[in-house]
Design a protein around this motif. Structure first.
Motif, mmCIF file in Angstrom:
data_model
loop_
_atom_site.group_PDB
_atom_site.id
_atom_site.type_symbol
_atom_site.label_atom_id
_atom_site.label_comp_id
_atom_site.label_asym_id
_atom_site.label_seq_id
_atom_site.Cartn_x
_atom_site.Cartn_y
_atom_site.Cartn_z
ATOM 1 N N THR A 82 0.820 -1.213 0.000
ATOM 2 C CA THR A 82 0.000 0.000 0.000
ATOM 3 C C THR A 82 0.851 1.259 0.000
ATOM 4 O O THR A 82 0.476 2.260 0.590
ATOM 5 C CB THR A 82 -0.944 0.022 1.220
ATOM 6 N N GLN A 83 1.999 1.243 -0.653
ATOM 7 C CA GLN A 83 2.851 2.431 -0.653
ATOM 8 C C GLN A 83 2.196 3.550 -1.466
ATOM 9 O O GLN A 83 1.805 3.334 -2.612
ATOM 10 C CB GLN A 83 4.219 2.096 -1.226
ATOM 11 N N PRO A 84 2.069 4.753 -0.882
ATOM 12 C CA PRO A 84 1.327 5.823 -1.564
ATOM 13 C C PRO A 84 1.981 6.280 -2.854
ATOM 14 O O PRO A 84 1.309 6.803 -3.733
ATOM 15 C CB PRO A 84 1.304 6.948 -0.521
ATOM 16 N N GLU A 85 3.311 6.100 -2.977
ATOM 17 C CA GLU A 85 3.970 6.480 -4.213
ATOM 18 C C GLU A 85 3.391 5.734 -5.413
ATOM 19 O O GLU A 85 3.483 6.197 -6.543
ATOM 20 C CB GLU A 85 5.474 6.195 -4.137
ATOM 21 N N PHE A 86 2.797 4.543 -5.170
ATOM 22 C CA PHE A 86 2.263 3.733 -6.249
ATOM 23 C C PHE A 86 0.743 3.620 -6.209
ATOM 24 O O PHE A 86 0.140 3.161 -7.173
ATOM 25 C CB PHE A 86 2.877 2.332 -6.199
ATOM 26 N N TYR A 117 -0.522 12.775 -5.008
ATOM 27 C CA TYR A 117 0.699 12.621 -4.218
ATOM 28 C C TYR A 117 1.487 13.932 -4.185
ATOM 29 O O TYR A 117 1.923 14.384 -3.116
ATOM 30 C CB TYR A 117 1.541 11.501 -4.833
ATOM 31 N N LEU A 118 1.667 14.555 -5.348
ATOM 32 C CA LEU A 118 2.487 15.765 -5.409
ATOM 33 C C LEU A 118 1.795 16.956 -4.757
ATOM 34 O O LEU A 118 2.444 17.752 -4.069
ATOM 35 C CB LEU A 118 2.826 16.080 -6.861
ATOM 36 N N MET A 119 0.490 17.107 -4.946
ATOM 37 C CA MET A 119 -0.203 18.255 -4.354
ATOM 38 C C MET A 119 -0.125 18.237 -2.837
ATOM 39 O O MET A 119 -0.076 19.296 -2.197
ATOM 40 C CB MET A 119 -1.675 18.256 -4.791
ATOM 41 N N ARG A 120 -0.112 17.048 -2.230
ATOM 42 C CA ARG A 120 -0.082 16.978 -0.768
ATOM 43 C C ARG A 120 1.324 17.076 -0.211
ATOM 44 O O ARG A 120 1.496 17.220 0.997
ATOM 45 C CB ARG A 120 -0.739 15.674 -0.312
ATOM 46 N N ARG A 121 2.322 16.981 -1.076
ATOM 47 C CA ARG A 121 3.698 17.002 -0.591
ATOM 48 C C ARG A 121 4.464 18.252 -1.013
ATOM 49 O O ARG A 121 5.360 18.696 -0.316
ATOM 50 C CB ARG A 121 4.415 15.724 -1.040
ATOM 51 N N VAL A 122 4.120 18.803 -2.156
ATOM 52 C CA VAL A 122 4.761 20.045 -2.588
ATOM 53 C C VAL A 122 3.712 21.145 -2.476
ATOM 54 O O VAL A 122 3.205 21.670 -3.470
ATOM 55 C CB VAL A 122 5.303 19.915 -4.025
ATOM 56 N N ASP A 123 3.355 21.461 -1.238
ATOM 57 C CA ASP A 123 2.315 22.455 -0.993
ATOM 58 C C ASP A 123 2.921 23.691 -0.326
ATOM 59 O O ASP A 123 4.105 23.724 0.014
ATOM 60 C CB ASP A 123 1.176 21.874 -0.159
ATOM 61 N N GLY A 124 2.085 24.707 -0.165
ATOM 62 C CA GLY A 124 2.586 25.973 0.373
ATOM 63 C C GLY A 124 3.212 25.833 1.740
ATOM 64 O O GLY A 124 4.226 26.490 2.044
ATOM 65 N N ARG A 177 13.052 4.798 -5.232
ATOM 66 C CA ARG A 177 12.588 4.042 -6.399
ATOM 67 C C ARG A 177 11.117 4.246 -6.761
ATOM 68 O O ARG A 177 10.367 3.285 -6.928
ATOM 69 C CB ARG A 177 12.885 2.559 -6.210
ATOM 70 N N ALA A 178 10.708 5.477 -6.860
ATOM 71 C CA ALA A 178 9.351 5.800 -7.312
ATOM 72 C C ALA A 178 9.395 7.167 -7.975
ATOM 73 O O ALA A 178 9.958 8.118 -7.412
ATOM 74 C CB ALA A 178 8.365 5.797 -6.156
ATOM 75 N N ASP A 179 8.803 7.279 -9.175
ATOM 76 C CA ASP A 179 8.811 8.574 -9.855
ATOM 77 C C ASP A 179 8.021 9.628 -9.092
ATOM 78 O O ASP A 179 8.388 10.812 -9.108
ATOM 79 C CB ASP A 179 8.247 8.422 -11.274
ATOM 80 N N ALA A 180 6.939 9.233 -8.429
ATOM 81 C CA ALA A 180 6.182 10.204 -7.636
ATOM 82 C C ALA A 180 7.086 10.809 -6.567
ATOM 83 O O ALA A 180 7.088 12.026 -6.349
ATOM 84 C CB ALA A 180 4.970 9.530 -6.995
ATOM 85 N N TYR A 181 7.865 9.967 -5.916
ATOM 86 C CA TYR A 181 8.789 10.437 -4.880
ATOM 87 C C TYR A 181 9.886 11.310 -5.496
ATOM 88 O O TYR A 181 10.196 12.399 -4.990
ATOM 89 C CB TYR A 181 9.404 9.235 -4.178
ATOM 90 N N GLY A 182 10.502 10.833 -6.586
ATOM 91 C CA GLY A 182 11.571 11.604 -7.213
ATOM 92 C C GLY A 182 11.108 12.970 -7.660
ATOM 93 O O GLY A 182 11.806 13.980 -7.468
ATOM 94 N N LEU A 183 9.912 13.049 -8.264
ATOM 95 C CA LEU A 183 9.380 14.345 -8.688
ATOM 96 C C LEU A 183 9.061 15.228 -7.491
ATOM 97 O O LEU A 183 9.259 16.448 -7.552
ATOM 98 C CB LEU A 183 8.130 14.137 -9.549
ATOM 99 N N ALA A 184 8.552 14.650 -6.411
ATOM 100 C CA ALA A 184 8.258 15.452 -5.220
ATOM 101 C C ALA A 184 9.528 16.123 -4.694
ATOM 102 O O ALA A 184 9.529 17.316 -4.368
ATOM 103 C CB ALA A 184 7.626 14.585 -4.138
ATOM 104 N N ILE A 185 10.620 15.353 -4.612
ATOM 105 C CA ILE A 185 11.886 15.934 -4.154
ATOM 106 C C ILE A 185 12.347 17.025 -5.107
ATOM 107 O O ILE A 185 12.703 18.138 -4.701
ATOM 108 C CB ILE A 185 12.971 14.844 -4.051
ATOM 109 N N GLY A 186 12.354 16.718 -6.410
ATOM 110 C CA GLY A 186 12.843 17.692 -7.377
ATOM 111 C C GLY A 186 12.010 18.961 -7.411
ATOM 112 O O GLY A 186 12.549 20.078 -7.421
ATOM 113 N N LEU A 187 10.689 18.820 -7.437
ATOM 114 C CA LEU A 187 9.826 19.998 -7.516
ATOM 115 C C LEU A 187 9.859 20.816 -6.228
ATOM 116 O O LEU A 187 9.793 22.050 -6.272
ATOM 117 C CB LEU A 187 8.394 19.566 -7.840
ATOM 118 N N LEU A 188 9.973 20.138 -5.078
ATOM 119 C CA LEU A 188 10.092 20.888 -3.831
ATOM 120 C C LEU A 188 11.419 21.630 -3.792
ATOM 121 O O LEU A 188 11.472 22.804 -3.388
ATOM 122 C CB LEU A 188 9.960 19.950 -2.627
#
Length: 483
Positions: free
Chosen positions: A76-80, A87-94, A336-347
């Motif tokens: 049940t990993q949220p990245e997948f 995923y990104l809206m809740r992690r790269v937020d204001g 090892r998840a694109d959702a995670y990698g994008l969250a780090i990069g965009l943040l």
């Protein structure tokens, strides 16, 4: 300074263990199948002479069998499980951006030293901290020894899992972690930036000058250890993780490289779905605002026509796309998840003050931020869904309440917290007599409901190696693994 001392202590522990004339008395161990696994691991102590038998017995005789939890959370990993825009809206937020900028200012001296030593910029290190544990607010609840032991018992053929378990014992034995603080994720990742024990023993770094690394209590130590690990994964100073681009549909369809398909970034020369920046330009790929790919050299000195890059379009040709570099691959290998990698990069980009993502995700029901999620949960409380906590986190109680409201409104019952259901509930008065009383808002960083992610576009793959902190009641993202 601490590293030679640490190595001497490790060597001395190995030598002392190998010179013991008599074995230590065996203390009672867990019974049943789990107990047999513990006994099998104890028999492997000779392969880990750095760990004393007394240490093994002390920390395993009351260990909990967490295998059921490990298997459940692995699936049940949220990245997948979450749509990537959720995923990104809740992690790269204001909120996370504002707090990250405050940390950049507060830890500026330590971050400058870390950058000089490891070549990893402060924004990236802080972004990992923000995504992993919400800047240290969110703590794991599982004893690390129990978690790594349970994972090892699920696959005794995995040397990696066993090594993390024995490393956890060694960290306790040497006093590098305190027993009452050595708690983490269901997989055994611990600390402010979530490291597996075996990875920590190799990459630990003293960022505050205290003489001993402490990623549980020291922010500079956690940031320094993270930077050292990223450096070890191939991070290149002066190179972006990626740049947002526009690409012809035929190029996206032919060369999109999601998840494991961008592994060619870690090899040279460019191969498989990787190409040089110059080649991508000849395919008609350009910056998202129309600028030439060569123009990015002004901001990133290591970016040039020969830079290897892969095209990443997680939602296909109708969504946003990025040319990602070996630095993205270093981030991706952290979890090892694109959702995670994008969250780090965009943040990290947001912390630098870069413009936000330009191209919208291809959905008519956009994701919502944590603040909006809490607003939605408050509206659910007002409608009589009294089990919902206002914490900004997905969970089965919130999902069930959303399904009830979707059914009432004539919508498909998805249980997903999106912009549509929030807009509809805000636009109507709450049901008469249905309120649960004043909504007691739970702090954003508190433990969410047990993870039960919303509908997803894909199923989780089998982990390639030990995941770090993924989705459990107290940790939102996964962490540093060892390879």
């Amino acid at each position: 300074m601490f590293r030679p001392l640490l190595l001497r202590r490790w060597s001395a522990a190995c030598a002392a263990a190998s010179m013991l004339a008599l074995p230590a008395p065996v203390l009672p161990q867990p019974a049943g199948d789990f107990g047999r696994c513990v006994s099998a691991l104890r028999a492997e102590l000779k392969r880990h002479p750095e760990v004393r038998s007394e240490t093994f017995d002390t920390y395993t005789r009351t260990a909990q069998d967490l295998r059921a939890d490990v298997e459940r959370f692995t699936a049940t990993q949220p990245e997948f499980k979450l749509f990537i825009w959720d995923y990104l809206m809740r992690r790269v937020d204001g909120q996370r951006i504002a707090e990250g900028r405050e940390m950049l200012a507060r830890e500026s001296a330590a971050l400058a030293s870390i950058h000089a030593r490891h070549g990893v910029d402060g924004a990236t290190a802080v972004a990992v901290f923000g995504i992993e544990t919400d800047y240290g607010r969110v703590r794991g609840r599982y004893p690390v020894v129990d978690a790594t032991l349970s994972r090892a018992c699920l696959n005794l053929a995995s040397n990696e899992r066993k090594n993390h378990f024995f490393a956890a014992l060694w960290l306790l034995q040497e006093g590098l972690v305190k027993p009452d603080e050595f708690r983490g994720s269901w997989a055994g990742a611990f600390g402010k930036t979530q490291f597996m024990p075996g990875t920590f023993t190799r990459y630990m770094d003293d960022g505050d000058g205290s003489g001993a690394p402490d990623i549980v209590n020291s922010v500079p130590d956690a940031l320094a250890t993270t930077a050292r690990y990223l450096n070890g994964l191939g991070w290149l100073d002066g190179l972006p993780w990626g740049v947002e681009v526009r690409a012809p549909r035929t190029v996206v369809e032919a060369l999109n490289a999601p998840e494991g398909e961008h592994g060619c970034l870690a090899v040279a020369p460019a191969a498989a779905r990787c190409r040089t920046v110059e080649q991508w330009a000849t395919f008609g790929v350009q910056g998202v605002d129309g600028q030439a790919l060569a123009d990015y050299t002004a901001a990133w000195p290591r970016w040039n026509g020969g830079t290897t890059a892969a095209l990443l379009a997680p939602a296909g040709p109708d969504g946003p796309a990025w040319l990602v570099t070996p630095n993205y691959q270093a981030i991706w290998r952290y979890n090892r998840a694109d959702a995670y990698g994008l969250a780090i990069g965009l943040l990290a980009d947001a912390l630098r003050g870069a413009p936000p993502q330009r191209v919208a995700w291809p959905t008519d029901d956009a994701g919502i931020s944590r603040a909006e999620f809490r607003e939605l949960q408050s509206l659910l409380l007002q409608r009589g869904h009294c089990g919902v906590s206002v914490d900004g986190s997905e969970g089965p109680l919130t999902s069930a309440a959303i399904k009830v409201e979707e059914a009432r409104l004539g919508l498909a019952e998805t249980g997903r917290a999106g912009a549509r259901i929030l807009r509809l509930l805000k636009g109507e008065a709450p049901a008469s007599g249905g309120a649960c009383g004043p909504a007691a808002s739970t702090p954003a960083a508190s433990a969410p409901e047990p993870a039960a992610p919303a509908s997803a576009p894909q199923a989780p793959p089998e982990p390639a190696s030990a995941p770090a902190s993924a989705p459990e009641p107290s940790l939102p993202a996964s962490s540093a693994r060892s390879e």
